[in-house]
Scaffold this active site. Sequence first.
Site, PDB file in Angstrom:
ATOM      1  N   THR A 121      -8.826 -24.844 -61.938  1.00 37.07           N
ATOM      2  CA  THR A 121      -8.657 -26.691 -61.614  1.00 37.07           C
ATOM      3  C   THR A 121      -7.571 -27.001 -62.475  1.00 37.07           C
ATOM      4  O   THR A 121      -7.680 -27.309 -63.655  1.00 37.07           O
ATOM      5  CB  THR A 121     -10.078 -27.119 -61.771  1.00 37.07           C
ATOM      6  OG1 THR A 121     -11.078 -26.547 -60.952  1.00 37.07           O
ATOM      7  CG2 THR A 121      -9.920 -28.617 -61.482  1.00 37.07           C
ATOM      8  N   LEU A 156     -16.518 -23.091 -55.879  1.00 35.12           N
ATOM      9  CA  LEU A 156     -17.492 -22.350 -56.122  1.00 35.12           C
ATOM     10  C   LEU A 156     -18.618 -22.994 -56.730  1.00 35.12           C
ATOM     11  O   LEU A 156     -18.354 -23.785 -57.779  1.00 35.12           O
ATOM     12  CB  LEU A 156     -17.135 -20.919 -56.963  1.00 35.12           C
ATOM     13  CG  LEU A 156     -16.076 -19.942 -56.581  1.00 35.12           C
ATOM     14  CD1 LEU A 156     -15.682 -19.074 -57.358  1.00 35.12           C
ATOM     15  CD2 LEU A 156     -16.315 -19.470 -55.030  1.00 35.12           C
ATOM     16  N   LYS A 157     -19.752 -22.766 -56.243  1.00 36.97           N
ATOM     17  CA  LYS A 157     -20.855 -23.683 -56.999  1.00 36.97           C
ATOM     18  C   LYS A 157     -21.548 -22.656 -57.695  1.00 36.97           C
ATOM     19  O   LYS A 157     -21.995 -21.337 -57.327  1.00 36.97           O
ATOM     20  CB  LYS A 157     -22.219 -24.200 -55.977  1.00 36.97           C
ATOM     21  CG  LYS A 157     -21.223 -24.994 -54.850  1.00 36.97           C
ATOM     22  CD  LYS A 157     -22.394 -25.722 -54.113  1.00 36.97           C
ATOM     23  CE  LYS A 157     -23.114 -24.648 -53.279  1.00 36.97           C
ATOM     24  NZ  LYS A 157     -22.087 -24.083 -52.160  1.00 36.97           N
ATOM     25  N   ASN A 214     -14.324 -32.752 -55.691  1.00 36.16           N
ATOM     26  CA  ASN A 214     -15.319 -32.874 -56.783  1.00 36.16           C
ATOM     27  C   ASN A 214     -15.713 -34.207 -57.305  1.00 36.16           C
ATOM     28  O   ASN A 214     -16.820 -34.776 -57.500  1.00 36.16           O
ATOM     29  CB  ASN A 214     -14.880 -32.132 -58.234  1.00 36.16           C
ATOM     30  CG  ASN A 214     -15.378 -30.724 -58.092  1.00 36.16           C
ATOM     31  OD1 ASN A 214     -15.760 -30.180 -57.044  1.00 36.16           O
ATOM     32  ND2 ASN A 214     -14.883 -29.882 -58.981  1.00 36.16           N
ATOM     33  N   CYS A 266     -17.535 -28.725 -64.235  1.00 35.81           N
ATOM     34  CA  CYS A 266     -16.585 -29.326 -63.343  1.00 35.81           C
ATOM     35  C   CYS A 266     -16.617 -30.870 -63.001  1.00 35.81           C
ATOM     36  O   CYS A 266     -15.580 -31.435 -63.451  1.00 35.81           O
ATOM     37  CB  CYS A 266     -16.844 -28.479 -61.857  1.00 35.81           C
ATOM     38  SG  CYS A 266     -16.535 -26.787 -61.637  1.00 35.81           S
ATOM     39  N   ARG A 334     -22.833 -26.682 -70.292  1.00 41.72           N
ATOM     40  CA  ARG A 334     -22.013 -27.775 -70.618  1.00 41.72           C
ATOM     41  C   ARG A 334     -22.256 -29.010 -69.967  1.00 41.72           C
ATOM     42  O   ARG A 334     -22.735 -29.038 -68.687  1.00 41.72           O
ATOM     43  CB  ARG A 334     -20.572 -27.150 -69.788  1.00 41.72           C
ATOM     44  CG  ARG A 334     -19.938 -25.829 -70.985  1.00 41.72           C
ATOM     45  CD  ARG A 334     -18.580 -25.133 -70.228  1.00 41.72           C
ATOM     46  NE  ARG A 334     -19.137 -24.400 -68.988  1.00 41.72           N
ATOM     47  CZ  ARG A 334     -18.230 -23.833 -68.487  1.00 41.72           C
ATOM     48  NH1 ARG A 334     -16.802 -23.710 -68.886  1.00 41.72           N
ATOM     49  NH2 ARG A 334     -18.773 -22.922 -67.510  1.00 41.72           N
TER      50      ARG A 334
END
Length: 449
Positions: A121, A156-157, A214, A266, A334
């Site tokens: 990303t 992707l989750k 996102n 993310c 995170r």
Amino acid sequence: MKITIFGTGYVGLVTGACLADVGHEVLCMDVDPEKIDKLRNGIIPIYEPGLESIVNHNVSAGRLLFSTDTQEAVAHGEVQFIAVGTPPDEDGSADLQYVLAVARSIGQYMTGYKVVVDKSTVPVGTADKVAGALRAELDKRGEELDFDVVSNPEFLKEGAAVADFMKPDRIIVGTDSDKAEGILREVYYPFNRNHDRMIFMDVRSAELTKYAANAMLATKISFMNEVSNLAERLGADIESVRRGIGSDPRIGYHFIYPGCGYGGSCFPKDVTALSRTARDCDYEARLLNAVEAVNMAQKHVLFDKVSHYFGGDLEGKTIALWGLAFKPNTDDMREASSRVLMESLWKAGAKVQAYDPEAMKETQRIYGEEPGLQLCGTKEQALKGADALVICTEWKEFRLPDFEVISEALSHPVVFDGRNLYEPEMLERHGLIYYAIGRGRNQFSATGS
């Protein structure tokens, strides 16, 4: 096809394993020799459902290789995926040092045409920087080799990454090269047979698409959290509101669950990075700034509820905590709400007895020998001797616990639910006081009003 993946984190390892599983010859490169050695021996460094079996199967079949040799990695594949980390820099922007380091390595060792694919990303304009880094290395060598830089963002989750890759909703590819487009079509052909999921666009639009997706999902979450705080003050039930608005197909039910804030690798990072990009363009992204501010505040809601219940005096209290990962089906902590809660509890003089099905090792790694933390082997063990129970992560095993056991174990029969797993009436029948997120007149606001 022969494909190289730089990076063996969530994105790189899932991408490499899934591409190998459909028949490509994939080499995954990482600078960490310990991680590569573990992967070669079937030890997966992350928890992701279904990933271990796919990795081990394709390693055994000889389609998935691991290496720390950059020159070998560049030589292996005509397609070079960059899937290294882009952590937030001090100013909130995405740190591109690892992406550009890979680009320079490719430029140092390539001997023929390459398609370099930005899978990480990255901010809008990164493909230009990657191309510049590649060209600079080729110029140093006096080489005039062709290459194309493509943007192919991942969607992707965590916890469902393998399924997302194998059955994608869409495959976004940003390129203006017919040659690169043809090669990427070949790469993704096995995932594209039922109907065409590939959407081609210019590179900058592809880079922005990832951030926009996102940011949109984060906006939905923060909006519902904002409304949940309003519901508490008005005596409304946010779960009824959620069902009411979710039935509108223009809104839908996805990502409108209120809670104690979103986390992970993310949403927080990407919202901040997109806001920073806006500032760099002399534009104030007021909505993005608000989304981030609401989420930061929401992560303190559980602590405020616990503190309010105990009259602001948490010294010597023991809090049972169920759920440490930022979401179910991962061990990733995170930006997890549990971290904000635990650190606030410790600062207030409380102790934490915590349990999570997968994130115990990660918690130990982060907090080490923190004296205020006891990690427990089961959710029931976490309850023993505790004054109250707090739920931070909606793991399936927390959805229907033995409420009698909870009631008997806690010295104060009170449950603080950051994910709205239960119906208040159910807990009341078991003699438990229940505080959730935005659930009516028996609640109080995060500010205690």
